[in-house]
Design an enzyme around this catalytic site. Structure first.
Site, short mmCIF file in Angstrom:
data_model
loop_
_atom_site.label_atom_id
_atom_site.label_comp_id
_atom_site.label_asym_id
_atom_site.label_seq_id
_atom_site.Cartn_x
_atom_site.Cartn_y
_atom_site.Cartn_z
N ASP A 53 0.82 -1.21 0.00
CA ASP A 53 0.00 0.00 0.00
C ASP A 53 0.86 1.26 0.00
O ASP A 53 0.65 2.18 -0.77
CB ASP A 53 -0.98 0.00 1.19
CG ASP A 53 -0.31 -0.32 2.53
OD1 ASP A 53 0.92 -0.51 2.57
OD2 ASP A 53 -1.02 -0.37 3.55
N ASP A 57 6.93 3.92 3.59
CA ASP A 57 7.09 5.07 4.48
C ASP A 57 8.57 5.16 4.87
O ASP A 57 9.37 5.71 4.12
CB ASP A 57 6.15 4.83 5.68
CG ASP A 57 6.05 5.99 6.64
OD1 ASP A 57 6.19 7.14 6.21
OD2 ASP A 57 5.82 5.75 7.84
#
Ligand code: IMP
Ligand code: MG
Length: 178
Positions: free
Chosen positions: A99, A102
């Protein structure tokens, strides 16, 4: 639920366009080859189910659960695998479906782990990336879009297991997690 969203960052329509473009690139690169899509649970399930249906070559799927997060919104840097693959990936073309990248902690250790199992090829496809947060360098072969350093939810992404069912990607109001 929508009341907790400060701003819609990526609309349903734009997500659809991004997923279509990513699938087209993959279809082009892996023409006549067989691939395994490896989704990282749980955040990638919505993205996985959409991109999967736009892949037009023989394709299987598998899932892993890995986490570098504690209960908050900051990466802990320690990656724990709580569910491994159920298939052997040796000599297979593997594309990891994620997804969001980060800090990069999760993906750099997963890539390392899977590389050691000698796949024919290993690529990373991530819908989102927050480059300003990167701690470990990760090469994203197929990227939807970069986003600023804000905590986002929806389209599979959660805060404390909620908001995954939002059809768009939105910025969570900071007061929800502060
Ligand atoms: P990394 O190891 O720091 O790159 O963490 C990646 C994982 O953290 C992603 O797979 C997400 O599950 C989670 N994550 C990072 N940023 C966000 C965000 O803005 N919203 C929701 N989940 C996030
Ligand atoms: Mg995740």
């Amino acid at each position: 639920m929508n009341r907790d969203i400060q701003e819609i960052l990526i609309s349903e329509k734009r997500i659809e366009e991004m997923v279509t473009a990513l699938a087209e690139q993959i279809n082009e690169d892996f023409k006549y080859k067989e691939i395994i899509l490896v989704g990282l649970l749980k955040g990638s399930v919505v993205f996985m189910s959409d991109i999967l249906r736009k892949i037009n070559m023989p394709c299987s799927i598998d899932f892993m659960i890995a986490s570098s997060y504690g209960s908050g919104t900051m990466s802990s840097g320690v990656v724990k695998i709580s569910k491994d693959l159920s298939v052997d990936i040796e000599n297979k073309n593997v594309i990891i479906i994620e997804d969001i990248v980060d800090s990069g902690n999760t993906l750099s250790s997963i890539m390392e782990l899977l590389k050691n199992r000698n796949p024919a090829s290993l690529k990373l496809c991530s819908l989102l990336s927050k480059p300003s947060r990167r701690v470990k360098e990760v090469k994203i072969d197929y990227l939807g879009t970069e986003i600023p350093d804000e905590f986002v939810v929806g389209y599979g992404l959660d805060y404390d297991e909620r908001y995954r069912n939002l059809p768009y990607i939105g910025v969570l109001k900071p007061e929800i997690y502060l």
